[in-house]
Design a protein around this motif. Structure first.
Motif, PDB file in Angstrom:
ATOM      1  N   ALA A  17       0.491  -0.666   0.918  1.00 48.47           N
ATOM      2  CA  ALA A  17       0.318   0.265  -0.071  1.00 48.47           C
ATOM      3  C   ALA A  17       0.636   1.654   0.439  1.00 48.47           C
ATOM      4  O   ALA A  17       0.474   2.375  -0.635  1.00 48.47           O
ATOM      5  N   ALA A  18       1.887   1.213   0.684  1.00 48.27           N
ATOM      6  CA  ALA A  18       3.055   2.269   0.668  1.00 48.27           C
ATOM      7  C   ALA A  18       3.770   2.906  -0.717  1.00 48.27           C
ATOM      8  O   ALA A  18       3.434   3.631  -0.881  1.00 48.27           O
ATOM      9  N   CYS A  19       3.757   1.388  -1.587  1.00 50.05           N
ATOM     10  CA  CYS A  19       4.602   1.815  -1.856  1.00 50.05           C
ATOM     11  C   CYS A  19       3.475   2.068  -3.236  1.00 50.05           C
ATOM     12  O   CYS A  19       3.609   3.256  -4.479  1.00 50.05           O
ATOM     13  N   THR A  20       1.691   1.583  -3.593  1.00 48.01           N
ATOM     14  CA  THR A  20       0.749   2.803  -4.189  1.00 48.01           C
ATOM     15  C   THR A  20       0.669   3.877  -3.579  1.00 48.01           C
ATOM     16  O   THR A  20       0.850   4.418  -5.313  1.00 48.01           O
ATOM     17  N   ARG A  21       1.062   4.640  -3.208  1.00 51.28           N
ATOM     18  CA  ARG A  21       0.842   5.629  -2.745  1.00 51.28           C
ATOM     19  C   ARG A  21       2.672   6.299  -3.043  1.00 51.28           C
ATOM     20  O   ARG A  21       2.372   7.440  -3.796  1.00 51.28           O
ATOM     21  N   ALA A  22       3.135   6.001  -3.019  1.00 52.76           N
ATOM     22  CA  ALA A  22       4.580   6.315  -4.418  1.00 52.76           C
ATOM     23  C   ALA A  22       4.754   5.932  -5.495  1.00 52.76           C
ATOM     24  O   ALA A  22       6.146   6.444  -5.848  1.00 52.76           O
ATOM     25  N   GLY A  23       3.394   5.664  -5.997  1.00 51.00           N
ATOM     26  CA  GLY A  23       3.164   5.351  -7.255  1.00 51.00           C
ATOM     27  C   GLY A  23       4.187   4.255  -7.911  1.00 51.00           C
ATOM     28  O   GLY A  23       4.565   4.126  -9.623  1.00 51.00           O
ATOM     29  N   ILE A  24       4.577   2.994  -6.852  1.00 48.73           N
ATOM     30  CA  ILE A  24       5.256   1.670  -7.030  1.00 48.73           C
ATOM     31  C   ILE A  24       4.154   1.157  -7.813  1.00 48.73           C
ATOM     32  O   ILE A  24       3.445   0.541  -6.627  1.00 48.73           O
ATOM     33  N   HIS A  25       4.126   0.588  -7.803  1.00 46.19           N
ATOM     34  CA  HIS A  25       2.197  -0.935  -8.674  1.00 46.19           C
ATOM     35  C   HIS A  25       2.866  -1.995  -8.831  1.00 46.19           C
ATOM     36  O   HIS A  25       1.669  -2.521  -8.908  1.00 46.19           O
ATOM     37  N   SER A  26       4.305  -2.577  -8.814  1.00 48.06           N
ATOM     38  CA  SER A  26       4.454  -3.699  -8.898  1.00 48.06           C
ATOM     39  C   SER A  26       5.859  -4.135  -8.055  1.00 48.06           C
ATOM     40  O   SER A  26       6.492  -3.393  -8.506  1.00 48.06           O
ATOM     41  N   ALA A  27       6.403  -5.085  -8.705  1.00 52.52           N
ATOM     42  CA  ALA A  27       7.065  -6.229  -7.954  1.00 52.52           C
ATOM     43  C   ALA A  27       8.396  -5.755  -9.468  1.00 52.52           C
ATOM     44  O   ALA A  27       9.419  -5.728  -8.498  1.00 52.52           O
ATOM     45  N   GLU A  28       8.129  -6.034  -9.995  1.00 50.78           N
ATOM     46  CA  GLU A  28       9.034  -5.148 -11.318  1.00 50.78           C
ATOM     47  C   GLU A  28       9.301  -3.605 -11.608  1.00 50.78           C
ATOM     48  O   GLU A  28      10.626  -4.062 -11.767  1.00 50.78           O
ATOM     49  N   GLU A  29       8.475  -2.804 -10.941  1.00 53.96           N
ATOM     50  CA  GLU A  29       8.998  -1.839 -10.313  1.00 53.96           C
ATOM     51  C   GLU A  29       9.969  -0.936 -10.134  1.00 53.96           C
ATOM     52  O   GLU A  29      11.011  -0.244  -9.897  1.00 53.96           O
ATOM     53  N   LEU A  30       9.985  -1.668  -8.540  1.00 52.50           N
ATOM     54  CA  LEU A  30      10.431  -2.042  -7.656  1.00 52.50           C
ATOM     55  C   LEU A  30      11.572  -2.362  -7.111  1.00 52.50           C
ATOM     56  O   LEU A  30      12.618  -1.581  -7.405  1.00 52.50           O
ATOM     57  N   ARG A  31      12.021  -3.969  -8.055  1.00 53.35           N
ATOM     58  CA  ARG A  31      12.886  -4.103  -8.768  1.00 53.35           C
ATOM     59  C   ARG A  31      13.641  -3.635  -9.732  1.00 53.35           C
ATOM     60  O   ARG A  31      15.181  -3.090  -9.297  1.00 53.35           O
ATOM     61  N   ALA A  32      13.259  -2.232 -10.255  1.00 51.97           N
ATOM     62  CA  ALA A  32      13.402  -1.898 -11.262  1.00 51.97           C
ATOM     63  C   ALA A  32      14.038  -0.522 -10.363  1.00 51.97           C
ATOM     64  O   ALA A  32      15.406  -0.549 -10.989  1.00 51.97           O
ATOM     65  N   LEU A  33      13.253  -0.211  -9.565  1.00 52.87           N
ATOM     66  CA  LEU A  33      14.017   1.321  -8.923  1.00 52.87           C
ATOM     67  C   LEU A  33      15.288   1.298  -8.811  1.00 52.87           C
ATOM     68  O   LEU A  33      15.572   1.397  -7.945  1.00 52.87           O
ATOM     69  N   GLY A  34      15.631  -0.735  -7.590  1.00 48.06           N
ATOM     70  CA  GLY A  34      16.381  -0.816  -6.942  1.00 48.06           C
ATOM     71  C   GLY A  34      15.648   0.182  -5.156  1.00 48.06           C
ATOM     72  O   GLY A  34      15.159   0.902  -5.200  1.00 48.06           O
ATOM     73  N   ALA A  35      16.592  -0.603  -4.048  1.00 47.71           N
ATOM     74  CA  ALA A  35      16.194   0.170  -2.213  1.00 47.71           C
ATOM     75  C   ALA A  35      16.112   1.577  -2.403  1.00 47.71           C
ATOM     76  O   ALA A  35      15.219   2.153  -1.656  1.00 47.71           O
ATOM     77  N   ASP A  36      17.465   1.862  -2.791  1.00 46.10           N
ATOM     78  CA  ASP A  36      17.477   3.176  -2.515  1.00 46.10           C
ATOM     79  C   ASP A  36      16.114   4.222  -3.374  1.00 46.10           C
ATOM     80  O   ASP A  36      15.821   5.019  -2.486  1.00 46.10           O
TER      81      ASP A  36
END
Length: 111
Positions: A17-36
């Motif tokens: 839910a926090a990721c969604t609020r931040a505009g990160i909508h999938s595991a793929e997007e999260l991995r592409a962005l990286g943790a930092d």
């Protein structure tokens, strides 16, 4: 087709839910962005900084248990966390949002 953020081990529905609020909508997007970069987006979207949350994210993206971070690696992650926090977290904005939440002007954020 996208995979839910919560499909990554150790990242649950609240983190998703926090990721969604931040505009990160999938595991793929999260991995592409990286943790930092992802953690910076979470802070910029109103999330509160928390070191454990940051290193859980780092460990999750590496496929490691959340509590696998120790010693020098943990110290190095603390340094990275502090830099991300300094760059991405606006404590004045956070305090202002808290006041607006308290008087009911804006929607309350969970947490």
């Amino acid at each position: 087709m996208s995979t839910p953020v919560s499909s990554i081990k150790n990242l649950g529905p609240a983190f998703e839910a926090a990721c969604t609020r931040a505009g990160i909508h999938s595991a793929e997007e999260l991995r592409a962005l990286g943790a930092d970069a992802a953690y910076g987006k979470l802070l910029e979207s109103g999330g509160k900084p928390h070191f454990i949350g940051y290193y859980v994210l780092v460990m999750a993206l590496q496929g490691r248990p959340w509590n696998d971070c120790k010693g020098e690696e943990k110290k190095a992650l603390r340094t990275r966390f502090d830099a991300i926090k300094a760059q991405s977290f606006d404590s004045d904005r956070s305090a202002f949002d808290a006041i607006l939440n308290e008087i009911g002007v804006v929607e309350r954020r969970p947490g």
